[in-house]
Design a protein around this motif. Structure first.
Motif, PDB file in Angstrom:
ATOM      1  N   TRP A 236      42.368  28.222 122.478  1.00 44.74           N
ATOM      2  CA  TRP A 236      42.144  29.350 121.620  1.00 44.74           C
ATOM      3  C   TRP A 236      42.689  29.108 120.412  1.00 44.74           C
ATOM      4  CZ3 TRP A 236      39.355  33.746 123.018  1.00 44.74           C
ATOM      5  CH2 TRP A 236      38.929  33.605 124.404  1.00 44.74           C
ATOM      6  N   ILE A 237      42.073  29.645 119.209  1.00 45.65           N
ATOM      7  CA  ILE A 237      42.593  29.787 117.726  1.00 45.65           C
ATOM      8  C   ILE A 237      42.469  30.931 116.906  1.00 45.65           C
ATOM      9  CG2 ILE A 237      42.269  27.087 117.779  1.00 45.65           C
ATOM     10  CD1 ILE A 237      39.909  27.772 115.947  1.00 45.65           C
ATOM     11  N   LEU A 238      43.271  30.928 116.131  1.00 42.30           N
ATOM     12  CA  LEU A 238      42.538  32.027 115.011  1.00 42.30           C
ATOM     13  C   LEU A 238      41.392  31.594 114.268  1.00 42.30           C
ATOM     14  CD1 LEU A 238      46.166  33.250 113.322  1.00 42.30           C
ATOM     15  CD2 LEU A 238      44.675  34.415 115.227  1.00 42.30           C
ATOM     16  N   ARG A 239      40.354  32.271 114.481  1.00 43.77           N
ATOM     17  CA  ARG A 239      39.266  31.899 113.914  1.00 43.77           C
ATOM     18  C   ARG A 239      39.360  31.367 112.417  1.00 43.77           C
ATOM     19  NH1 ARG A 239      35.299  37.192 113.306  1.00 43.77           N
ATOM     20  NH2 ARG A 239      36.553  38.173 111.832  1.00 43.77           N
ATOM     21  N   SER A 240      38.821  30.028 111.956  1.00 46.95           N
ATOM     22  CA  SER A 240      39.013  29.584 110.606  1.00 46.95           C
ATOM     23  C   SER A 240      37.901  29.818 109.833  1.00 46.95           C
ATOM     24  CB  SER A 240      39.060  28.077 110.919  1.00 46.95           C
ATOM     25  OG  SER A 240      38.154  27.401 111.534  1.00 46.95           O
TER      26      SER A 240
ATOM     27  N   VAL B 140      39.832  35.646 108.509  1.00 41.35           N
ATOM     28  CA  VAL B 140      39.719  34.423 109.114  1.00 41.35           C
ATOM     29  C   VAL B 140      41.150  33.598 108.715  1.00 41.35           C
ATOM     30  CG1 VAL B 140      37.420  33.876 108.762  1.00 41.35           C
ATOM     31  CG2 VAL B 140      38.643  33.265 106.977  1.00 41.35           C
ATOM     32  N   TYR B 141      41.617  32.703 109.271  1.00 41.60           N
ATOM     33  CA  TYR B 141      42.854  32.305 109.095  1.00 41.60           C
ATOM     34  C   TYR B 141      42.778  30.665 108.954  1.00 41.60           C
ATOM     35  CZ  TYR B 141      43.691  36.613 110.565  1.00 41.60           C
ATOM     36  OH  TYR B 141      43.927  38.198 110.875  1.00 41.60           O
ATOM     37  N   ARG B 142      43.566  30.044 107.978  1.00 39.81           N
ATOM     38  CA  ARG B 142      43.764  28.306 107.959  1.00 39.81           C
ATOM     39  C   ARG B 142      45.037  28.410 107.145  1.00 39.81           C
ATOM     40  NH1 ARG B 142      37.679  26.848 104.748  1.00 39.81           N
ATOM     41  NH2 ARG B 142      36.510  28.241 106.162  1.00 39.81           N
TER      42      ARG B 142
ATOM     43  N   ASP C 140      30.000  41.680 114.916  1.00 42.57           N
ATOM     44  CA  ASP C 140      31.329  41.717 114.935  1.00 42.57           C
ATOM     45  C   ASP C 140      31.759  40.369 115.711  1.00 42.57           C
ATOM     46  OD1 ASP C 140      33.810  42.379 114.000  1.00 42.57           O
ATOM     47  OD2 ASP C 140      33.828  44.224 115.313  1.00 42.57           O
ATOM     48  N   GLY C 141      32.838  40.191 115.586  1.00 40.35           N
ATOM     49  CA  GLY C 141      33.693  39.053 116.572  1.00 40.35           C
ATOM     50  C   GLY C 141      34.994  39.140 116.607  1.00 40.35           C
ATOM     51  N   PRO C 142      35.786  38.430 117.425  1.00 37.83           N
ATOM     52  CA  PRO C 142      37.131  38.605 117.449  1.00 37.83           C
ATOM     53  C   PRO C 142      37.941  37.658 116.359  1.00 37.83           C
ATOM     54  CG  PRO C 142      36.551  37.209 119.376  1.00 37.83           C
ATOM     55  CD  PRO C 142      35.296  37.816 118.504  1.00 37.83           C
ATOM     56  N   GLU C 143      39.125  38.163 116.308  1.00 38.91           N
ATOM     57  CA  GLU C 143      39.716  36.919 115.209  1.00 38.91           C
ATOM     58  C   GLU C 143      40.605  35.915 116.250  1.00 38.91           C
ATOM     59  OE1 GLU C 143      42.220  39.403 112.417  1.00 38.91           O
ATOM     60  OE2 GLU C 143      40.689  40.585 112.009  1.00 38.91           O
ATOM     61  N   VAL C 144      40.851  36.222 117.347  1.00 37.26           N
ATOM     62  CA  VAL C 144      41.557  35.227 118.246  1.00 37.26           C
ATOM     63  C   VAL C 144      40.037  34.783 119.017  1.00 37.26           C
ATOM     64  CG1 VAL C 144      42.655  34.871 120.002  1.00 37.26           C
ATOM     65  CG2 VAL C 144      43.544  36.316 118.446  1.00 37.26           C
ATOM     66  N   GLU C 145      39.889  33.391 118.674  1.00 34.33           N
ATOM     67  CA  GLU C 145      38.436  32.876 119.043  1.00 34.33           C
ATOM     68  C   GLU C 145      38.585  31.639 119.994  1.00 34.33           C
ATOM     69  OE1 GLU C 145      35.461  32.948 120.039  1.00 34.33           O
ATOM     70  OE2 GLU C 145      34.612  33.708 118.309  1.00 34.33           O
TER      71      GLU C 145
END
Ligand code: FA5
Length: 348
Positions: free
Chosen positions: A170-174, A201-203, A135-140
């Motif tokens: 810091w970004i929303l992971r893509s 993920v977000y783009r 698992d990993g965070p969405e804010v990365e």
């Protein structure tokens, strides 16, 4: 007044109370009855008032007779109250007859969202092959999302994933590839690694098959002898498992900064069955995953000896797979929470 005369008067009062009680058949009448026989102007109250003129001894004797009278009147009142209550309840029930032949209320039960049906199916497939879920965070951090997977600042490959910036660094992971760096760091250069990681993920994307928010499942295998042939076999098995033997699958060369060589896998379009339509942009194919052999730079950047081990990685688009599996023509339907749209998945 003698005690005998008093007793007679009390019996008379009780008699008239009994007689009157026969006529009482409603709550209103019962309240009036109570006022007449137990209230301030009742014979009972006037008898009590007369007690103050009696001697102490007479008061004891008369008082006992009076208490009996009060208890008898109260008992008559309470009995009538009970009868009237029961009568009212029966009348109410008669009016509200239950028709047992009517259909019952349909309870709207929920269902597993098609997005999560796909996640479960893919996770089950890989767990069955010994993969562990990471698992990993969405804010990365920019570092994990880009730099540690071989996309340094100013690298043109950053344009392929136009990302949402939260604050400096810091970004929303893509992509879920960010989890690769986390896992490798945690493993401290040790192998074997065999993980999958489902997540959001977000783009900055927007059309029928591209959304600004979507799901990916990352896979990473590192060992002394993980090969490209292993990767192809694994992905072919997965795609057959998900889509059956009928749908065509193709692998084609591609480019990702974190894998070398890199490939992408496409599935024949479910709208036109490979003939070409607006949905597949006239190609006949819909892209669902990217994959390749882990780039030696990525191994080194994350603490692995690229001469002692090697690996492969892949990233699947969950929403695309759900669209292909369930014939969903617009990716937005997967996150708009339209109850009518979701109801069709109840029986699956
Ligand atoms: C990547 O994101 C790579 N990180 C995948 C990867 C992992 C390659 C490990 C090699 C090794 P790509 O940008 O092609 O690659 O996205 C992967 C999948 O996500 C696509 O095949 C597609 O199914 C899905 N996808 C990409 N962009 C969108 C979008 N905007 N909306 C919905 N699904 C998308």
């Amino acid at each position: 007044m003698t005690i005998l005369e008093f007793r007679q008067q009390c019996e008379k009062a009780l008699d008239s109370c009994r007689k009157e009680s026969q006529e009482v058949d409603s709550l209103d009448k019962l309240n009036a009855f109570k006022g007449r026989h137990l209230g301030k102007k009742s014979a009972l109250t006037s008898f009590y008032q007369g007690m103050k003129d009696l001697s102490l001894e007479d008061r004891k004797v008369f008082g006992q007779v009076l208490s009996e009278l009060k208890a008898n009147i109260t008992a008559i009142y309470e009995e009538r109250l009970k009868e009237i209550d029961e009568k009212m309840l029966l009348e109410k029930m008669a009016k509200k007859k239950v028709d047992i032949s009517l259909p019952g209320f349909d309870k709207a039960t929920g269902t597993i969202h098609p997005y999560f049906k796909v996640v479960r199916e893919i996770v089950d497939f890989f767990v069955g092959l010994g993969f562990v879920v990471a698992d990993g965070p969405e804010v990365e951090t920019d570092e994990n999302n880009f730099e540690r997977v071989n996309i340094p600042k100013d690298h043109p490959a950053r344009d392929m994933q136009d990302s949402f910036v939260i604050s400096d660094g810091w970004i929303l992971r893509s992509h879920t590839s960010a989890v690769q760096s986390r896992v490798m760091k945690e493993m401290g250069g040790k192998e074997p690694v065999k993980i999958i990681c489902p997540g959001k993920v977000y783009r900055r994307d927007n059309d029928a098959t591209h959304s600004h928010q979507f799901g990916q499942i990352e896979g990473l295998v590192i060992s002394k002898d993980a090969t490209f042939a292993n990767l192809l076999e694994l992905l072919t098995k997965l795609l057959r498992h998900l889509f059956g033997e009928k749908r065509s699958v193709r692998f084609r060369p591609s480019f990702f900064p974190f894998t070398e060589p890199s490939i992408e896998a496409d599935i024949s379009c479910f709208e036109c069955d490979g003939k070409g339509c607006s949905f597949c942009k006239n190609t006949g194919w819909i892209e669902i995953l990217g994959a390749g052999m882990v780039h030696p730079n990525v191994l080194r950047l994350n603490g692995y000896d690229d001469k002692a081990c090697q690996g492969f990685a892949f990233g699947l688009g969950i929403d695309r797979i759900a669209m292909l599996k369930y014939g969903i023509d617009d990716i937005k339907k997967l996150y708009l929470d339209d109850a009518d749209f979701l109801a069709q998945f109840r029986k699956e």
